[in-house]
Design a protein around this motif. Structure first.
Motif, PDB file in Angstrom:
ATOM      1  N   GLY A  19     -59.114 -71.083 -24.600  1.00 41.39           N
ATOM      2  CA  GLY A  19     -58.841 -71.509 -23.349  1.00 41.39           C
ATOM      3  C   GLY A  19     -59.696 -71.355 -22.499  1.00 41.39           C
ATOM      4  N   TYR A  20     -59.402 -71.541 -20.945  1.00 44.22           N
ATOM      5  CA  TYR A  20     -60.202 -71.329 -20.009  1.00 44.22           C
ATOM      6  C   TYR A  20     -61.088 -69.894 -20.004  1.00 44.22           C
ATOM      7  CZ  TYR A  20     -57.658 -75.342 -17.505  1.00 44.22           C
ATOM      8  OH  TYR A  20     -56.928 -76.280 -17.180  1.00 44.22           O
ATOM      9  N   ALA A  24     -64.913 -69.704 -20.203  1.00 49.30           N
ATOM     10  CA  ALA A  24     -65.603 -68.944 -19.078  1.00 49.30           C
ATOM     11  C   ALA A  24     -66.556 -67.835 -19.621  1.00 49.30           C
ATOM     12  CB  ALA A  24     -64.757 -68.492 -17.951  1.00 49.30           C
ATOM     13  N   VAL A  31     -63.663 -67.767 -14.622  1.00 49.25           N
ATOM     14  CA  VAL A  31     -62.333 -68.710 -15.357  1.00 49.25           C
ATOM     15  C   VAL A  31     -62.041 -69.706 -13.964  1.00 49.25           C
ATOM     16  CG1 VAL A  31     -60.099 -68.876 -15.724  1.00 49.25           C
ATOM     17  CG2 VAL A  31     -61.513 -66.865 -16.257  1.00 49.25           C
ATOM     18  N   ILE A  34     -64.228 -72.854 -14.554  1.00 54.99           N
ATOM     19  CA  ILE A  34     -63.907 -73.921 -15.749  1.00 54.99           C
ATOM     20  C   ILE A  34     -62.624 -74.704 -15.089  1.00 54.99           C
ATOM     21  CG2 ILE A  34     -63.337 -73.911 -18.235  1.00 54.99           C
ATOM     22  CD1 ILE A  34     -66.271 -73.137 -17.878  1.00 54.99           C
ATOM     23  N   ARG A  35     -61.924 -73.994 -14.648  1.00 56.61           N
ATOM     24  CA  ARG A  35     -60.447 -74.702 -14.248  1.00 56.61           C
ATOM     25  C   ARG A  35     -60.803 -75.776 -13.218  1.00 56.61           C
ATOM     26  NH1 ARG A  35     -57.332 -69.348 -13.573  1.00 56.61           N
ATOM     27  NH2 ARG A  35     -56.029 -69.413 -15.509  1.00 56.61           N
ATOM     28  N   TYR A  37     -63.805 -77.389 -13.255  1.00 55.35           N
ATOM     29  CA  TYR A  37     -64.587 -78.297 -13.963  1.00 55.35           C
ATOM     30  C   TYR A  37     -63.580 -79.177 -14.504  1.00 55.35           C
ATOM     31  CZ  TYR A  37     -69.284 -76.280 -13.878  1.00 55.35           C
ATOM     32  OH  TYR A  37     -70.375 -75.504 -13.468  1.00 55.35           O
ATOM     33  N   TRP A  38     -62.518 -78.701 -15.106  1.00 55.22           N
ATOM     34  CA  TRP A  38     -61.363 -79.688 -15.825  1.00 55.22           C
ATOM     35  C   TRP A  38     -60.644 -80.133 -14.939  1.00 55.22           C
ATOM     36  CZ3 TRP A  38     -60.395 -81.490 -20.310  1.00 55.22           C
ATOM     37  CH2 TRP A  38     -59.264 -82.012 -20.594  1.00 55.22           C
ATOM     38  N   SER A  39     -60.409 -79.896 -13.671  1.00 61.20           N
ATOM     39  CA  SER A  39     -59.668 -80.615 -12.872  1.00 61.20           C
ATOM     40  C   SER A  39     -60.430 -81.732 -12.145  1.00 61.20           C
ATOM     41  CB  SER A  39     -58.875 -79.803 -11.657  1.00 61.20           C
ATOM     42  OG  SER A  39     -59.898 -79.157 -11.008  1.00 61.20           O
ATOM     43  N   ARG A  42     -64.576 -83.111 -15.299  1.00 63.82           N
ATOM     44  CA  ARG A  42     -64.488 -83.014 -16.814  1.00 63.82           C
ATOM     45  C   ARG A  42     -65.785 -83.522 -17.695  1.00 63.82           C
ATOM     46  NH1 ARG A  42     -58.266 -84.692 -18.114  1.00 63.82           N
ATOM     47  NH2 ARG A  42     -57.504 -83.334 -16.414  1.00 63.82           N
ATOM     48  N   LEU A  45     -67.563 -80.563 -19.202  1.00 66.83           N
ATOM     49  CA  LEU A  45     -67.243 -79.713 -20.071  1.00 66.83           C
ATOM     50  C   LEU A  45     -67.214 -80.386 -21.683  1.00 66.83           C
ATOM     51  CD1 LEU A  45     -63.875 -78.266 -18.500  1.00 66.83           C
ATOM     52  CD2 LEU A  45     -66.063 -76.872 -19.022  1.00 66.83           C
ATOM     53  N   LYS A  55     -53.050 -77.901 -20.338  1.00 69.04           N
ATOM     54  CA  LYS A  55     -54.041 -76.835 -20.492  1.00 69.04           C
ATOM     55  C   LYS A  55     -54.934 -77.529 -21.818  1.00 69.04           C
ATOM     56  CE  LYS A  55     -51.784 -73.131 -18.457  1.00 69.04           C
ATOM     57  NZ  LYS A  55     -51.320 -71.777 -18.443  1.00 69.04           N
TER      58      LYS A  55
END
Length: 84
Positions: A19-20, A24, A31, A34-35, A37-39, A42, A45, A55
């Motif tokens: 996971g995150y 990270a 962390v 990474i969150r 980047y995901w939101s 993207r 990643l 998630k």
């Protein structure tokens, strides 16, 4: 008393999914990065193995490969090599 849930594994075997926090740690960022980047970004990643709820989870080998080839801090994507 609650039991701790096992980490999800890939269906083809006992490979752990990250996971995150694990992504990270492997990439040397926080962390929250990474969150973010995901939101919002993207494309920065690797493609997740799957998404559980909202998630993402990744295969460790994919994350290691991505982290190895990831540009370092201060990398400028807007600059072009003029010697080419």
């Amino acid at each position: 008393m609650t039991e701790k849930a096992d980490k999800p594994t890939a269906p083809d075997g006992p490979q752990e999914l990250w996971g995150y926090a694990e992504v990270a740690a492997e990439s040397g960022v926080k962390v929250g990065t990474i969150r973010y980047y995901w939101s919002q970004k993207r494309h920065l990643l690797p493609e997740p193995f799957t998404v559980v709820g909202k998630k993402p989870v990744w295969l460790p080998d994919a994350v290691r490969e991505w982290a190895k080839n990831r540009p370092g801090q201060g990398f400028r994507t807007d600059l072009k090599d003029t010697d080419a």
